[in-house]
Design an enzyme around this catalytic site. Structure first.
Site, short mmCIF file in Angstrom:
data_model
loop_
_atom_site.label_atom_id
_atom_site.label_comp_id
_atom_site.label_asym_id
_atom_site.label_seq_id
_atom_site.Cartn_x
_atom_site.Cartn_y
_atom_site.Cartn_z
N HIS A 162 45.47 -43.41 5.90
CA HIS A 162 46.64 -43.01 5.11
C HIS A 162 47.78 -44.01 5.32
O HIS A 162 48.46 -44.40 4.38
CB HIS A 162 47.16 -41.62 5.53
CG HIS A 162 46.11 -40.55 5.52
ND1 HIS A 162 45.93 -39.69 6.57
CD2 HIS A 162 45.20 -40.20 4.60
CE1 HIS A 162 44.96 -38.85 6.29
NE2 HIS A 162 44.49 -39.14 5.10
N LYS B 246 38.38 -38.32 7.77
CA LYS B 246 38.58 -37.09 8.54
C LYS B 246 37.32 -36.25 8.60
O LYS B 246 37.00 -35.68 9.63
CB LYS B 246 39.72 -36.27 7.94
CG LYS B 246 39.48 -35.96 6.49
CD LYS B 246 40.75 -36.10 5.72
CE LYS B 246 40.45 -36.28 4.26
NZ LYS B 246 40.15 -37.65 3.90
N CYS C 44 34.25 -32.89 -1.08
CA CYS C 44 34.95 -33.58 -2.17
C CYS C 44 35.50 -32.60 -3.19
O CYS C 44 36.30 -32.98 -4.05
CB CYS C 44 34.02 -34.53 -2.92
SG CYS C 44 33.30 -35.80 -1.90
N HIS D 295 46.42 -40.45 9.49
CA HIS D 295 45.71 -41.42 10.32
C HIS D 295 45.85 -42.81 9.73
O HIS D 295 46.54 -43.02 8.73
CB HIS D 295 44.26 -41.00 10.55
CG HIS D 295 43.41 -40.92 9.33
ND1 HIS D 295 43.02 -42.03 8.62
CD2 HIS D 295 42.88 -39.86 8.68
CE1 HIS D 295 42.27 -41.67 7.60
NE2 HIS D 295 42.17 -40.34 7.61
N CYS E 143 29.75 -30.81 -3.86
CA CYS E 143 30.11 -31.15 -2.47
C CYS E 143 31.39 -30.40 -2.14
O CYS E 143 32.42 -30.60 -2.80
CB CYS E 143 30.33 -32.65 -2.30
SG CYS E 143 31.02 -33.04 -0.68
N CYS F 21 25.81 -36.00 -0.36
CA CYS F 21 27.05 -36.53 -0.91
C CYS F 21 27.20 -37.97 -0.42
O CYS F 21 27.13 -38.21 0.78
CB CYS F 21 28.24 -35.69 -0.44
SG CYS F 21 29.81 -36.54 -0.64
N HIS G 16 30.43 -38.00 2.04
CA HIS G 16 30.44 -37.24 3.30
C HIS G 16 29.09 -37.25 4.02
O HIS G 16 29.00 -36.81 5.16
CB HIS G 16 30.84 -35.78 3.04
CG HIS G 16 32.27 -35.64 2.64
ND1 HIS G 16 32.70 -35.80 1.34
CD2 HIS G 16 33.37 -35.39 3.38
CE1 HIS G 16 34.01 -35.63 1.29
NE2 HIS G 16 34.44 -35.39 2.51
N LYS H 84 32.75 -45.59 8.73
CA LYS H 84 33.90 -45.32 7.87
C LYS H 84 34.86 -44.38 8.57
O LYS H 84 34.45 -43.45 9.23
CB LYS H 84 33.39 -44.71 6.57
CG LYS H 84 34.38 -44.81 5.46
CD LYS H 84 33.80 -44.31 4.17
CE LYS H 84 34.18 -42.88 3.93
NZ LYS H 84 33.82 -42.40 2.63
#
Ligand code: MSP
Length: 644
Positions: free
Chosen positions: A21, A298, A129, A18, A126, A143, A146, A295
């Site tokens: 990246h 994914k 992570c 995405h 988590c 977390c 997330h 943010k």
């Protein structure tokens, strides 16, 4: 010769590529292209991070083995980078034997040296992570990355004696202020180090996580995914039989997003130190893109397929936006409108206009073998502006400050645009007595285009290539050739128009409402520029068509809708998603014959309920005198591909 070895993070294969990246990879590519221009030996590494619980879970959900799943997504990353024109020299996957071998060697080395011990640890974990969080890092019991609840896990594991290196790392950061840049991230790492550093659990029991590299000294455990992943940067270049990678390691620099600062700023240097491997030269950290305020990640489900906008506006424009809009190290906000604004203002207007005007003049006047008229103050100003821009770009690129480097180049473009206005070559051309001055102006313009054709190469590779080709430049571009003022001739130049078509944001819509951005053919500055396009009766603006999202879908299952002669219920796959769709083709197609076929659907149709079944989309078919023919494809492309 200077050597420059740059790495991107290796991306998890639990999501398709995405925008986030793409941002890091494009930055890395721009940096490497710049170093290649400078004549350096350059090596760019990217790849995929394929082990761990998360990957095993998504693969299971998709009904695939982790390896098959990883193969598919790694392929998507590779293909994405190919299409974006990324010049990576290698693509490493953590499931490759060449990587696993090095990970096991390093583990064994650390184990033998007493750097790894067996112990028990309980902490807040988590799953997203795949790491434990300290009390200090936890935000509202969740977390911080997330925003999901953490789980308390207590288990026996192998630990790397990371705590032992705390003082050493603090000292290393003090002695090497540029080790992590920008400074805010160096400070952040020093902040982590103000708290006692824990030892790092580097294993996961196989009873819980099986998808990983088995520890060489205990096969009941697999390697913790971060310990495995970080080593990719080293394993990719440590094959003694590969001449292409010899001598690279000592020059390695990493480029990452701020989300993975701790593993790169704390785990990795301590791991390297303990293993007796030289440290990386520098860690370069960029901020995060947000989309509509949240943010882009994914796990939060707010994913943008990098290609949707690159295909719509072109790779160069997309790349330019990412590099120009984000101040390195800080967060930035992504929006299509902002991209279109940049495209129109900087690319179509400033650059596109200059290239169009200059090449039109140069092509019309033809080449001049020897320019004898002296340069005047205005020419010298352009020479100086070019030299200043080149020096400033070198300085900014040293710190990955793409946005500032581009601002410097644009300052030069502005100066040349003003030079064209002030020297008015079209007026000079009308007066034979001013032929000498005209030739000098043309010479300065051709020279400036050549300069831009080189300087823009890292940022706008396609456009830069076109500019170079227009002024007859066939050699490899080199920074040392980027000077203005040396040329004593005017080369044969071909006209370039429409380098960046302007996107018209003012297409009139029924009811007078403002339109979404749409592509309008034509170059900024040409007659009619800026006026709303007139739409003939019976036609629609392209922006209306662009609202319709046509995509390739694969039929996974098909059955007749009970009590209906006409309707079939189809289960289709579009990208990663599967959905149900009802199609009125039962009289023309046997359900069994449709399974496995790829069709074209309208993917963004509002849901409709037909015979009690919710249909999400519409299959496209042609019909003529009672014959119905489904739209299919003449080449194989993956489900989810956009149809335009
Ligand atoms: N697999 C780990 C990295 C291991 S490296 C040894 C990982 N993968 S990831 O797929 O989650 O990629 C994270 C990286 O993707 C970020 O560090 C950043 O480079 C990039 N980005 C992902 N989302 C992003 C934004 N919204 N904005 C900017 N970059 C982003 O973490």
């Amino acid at each position: 010769m200077t050597t420059f070895y740059l790495t991107t993070p290796i991306y998890y294969v639990n999501a398709r590529p995405h925008l986030g990246h793409a941002c890091t990879t494009i930055m890395a590519d721009a940096m490497c292209r710049y170093h290649r221009l400078a004549g350096d030996r350059v090596y760019l590494l990217t790849g995929t991070d394929e082990h761990g619980e998360r990957i095993a879970q998504v693969a299971a959900k998709a009904g695939k083995t982790p390896q098959a799943y990883a193969d598919e997504i790694a392929g998507a990353f590779r293909e994405t980078w190919r299409r974006l024109g990324i010049t990576n020299d290698d693509f490493i996957r953590t499931t490759e034997p060449r990587h696993q071998k090095v990970v096991r060697e390093i583990l064994q080395r650390l184990f033998d040296a007493g750097e790894i011990y067996f112990g028990e640890y309980g902490g807040w974990y988590c799953y997203g992570c795949e790491r434990f969080y300290t009390e200090k890092e936890i935000v509202d019991g969740k977390c911080p990355d997330h925003q999901t609840a953490l789980t308390f896990i207590k288990e026996k594991n192998y630990f790397f004696k990371m705590s032992k290196y705390q003082q050493w790392l603090i000292q290393h950061l003090a002695d090497n202020p540029g080790f992590i840049q920008p400074e805010r991230y160096r400070n952040e790492v020093l902040g982590f180090l103000r708290e006692p550093l824990q030892d790092l659990s580097i294993s996961r029991p196989r009873s819980r996580v099986d998808w990983g590299i088995p520890l060489p000294f205990d096969d009941q455990y697999v390697t913790y995914v971060w310990f495995d992943a970080l080593i990719n940067y080293y394993s990719a270049v440590s094959d003694p039989d590969n001449p292409d990678t010899q001598g690279l390691w000592e020059h390695v620099e990493h480029l990452i997003g701020k989300d993975i600062l701790k593993p790169h700023g704390v785990y990795w240097p301590t791991m390297l130190k303990a293993a007796g491997i030289p440290l990386y030269r520098r860690l370069n950290v960029h901020g995060y893109w947000s989309l509509g305020g949240s943010k882009m990640s994914k796990s939060i489900g707010n994913v943008v397929e990098a290609f949707q906008l690159t295909d719509k506006y072109g790779h160069d424009a997309f790349r330019y936006f990412l590099l120009r809009e984000m101040a390195f190290g800080l967060d930035a906000s992504f929006s299509e409108e902002a991209l279109v604004d940049r495209l129109n203002a900087d690319l179509a207007n400033d650059l596109g206009n200059l290239v169009s005007r200059a090449t039109t003049l140069l092509a019309a006047s033809g080449p001049v073998a020897r320019v004898t008229a002296p340069a005047d103050a205005a020419d010298r100003e352009i020479w100086a502006a070019a030299s200043e821009a080149k020096t400033a770009v070198a300085h900014e690129m040293e710190e990955f400050a793409f946005q500032k480097a581009l601002a410097e180049i644009w300052r030069f473009i502005g100066a040349v645009n003003r030079y064209v206005d002030a020297s008015a070559p079209w007026a000079l051309a009308k007066d034979p007595a001013k032929r000498g001055r005209l030739e000098r102006v043309l010479c300065t313009l051709a020279d400036s285009l050549g300069f831009l054709g080189i300087m823009l190469d890292p940022f706008l590779p396609d456009a830069a290539q076109k500019i170079r080709a227009a002024v007859g430049w066939t050699d490899e571009p080199r920074l040392e050739a980027a000077t203005v003022g040396r040329l004593g001739a005017v080369p044969a130049v071909s006209r370039v128009s429409g380098l960046f078509p302007r996107i018209d944001t003012r297409v009139p819509r029924p009811g007078g409402e403002q339109g979404r951005p749409g592509v309008r053919a034509g170059q900024a500055g040409e007659p009619g520029d800026g006026k709303p396009a007139e739409i003939p009766p019976g036609k629609i603006p392209i922006t209306d068509f662009q609202k319709v999202e046509l995509r390739v879908a694969e039929v996974l299952a098909a059955e007749r809708v009970p009590k209906s002669k006409k309707l079939l219920k189809l289960t289709i796959r579009v990208g990663d998603e599967s959905r149900t769709l009802v199609a009125g083709i039962a009289e023309h197609y046997e359900p069994g014959n449709l399974v496995g076929r790829k069709v074209v659907i309208v993917a963004n149709l509002e849901p409709a309920t037909l015979m009690g079944i919710e249909s999400n989309g519409m299959v496209l078919a042609a019909s003529h005198e009672g014959t119905v023919s489904l739209l299919t494809l003449d080449k194989d492309v993956p489900p989810g591909s956009r149809v335009k």
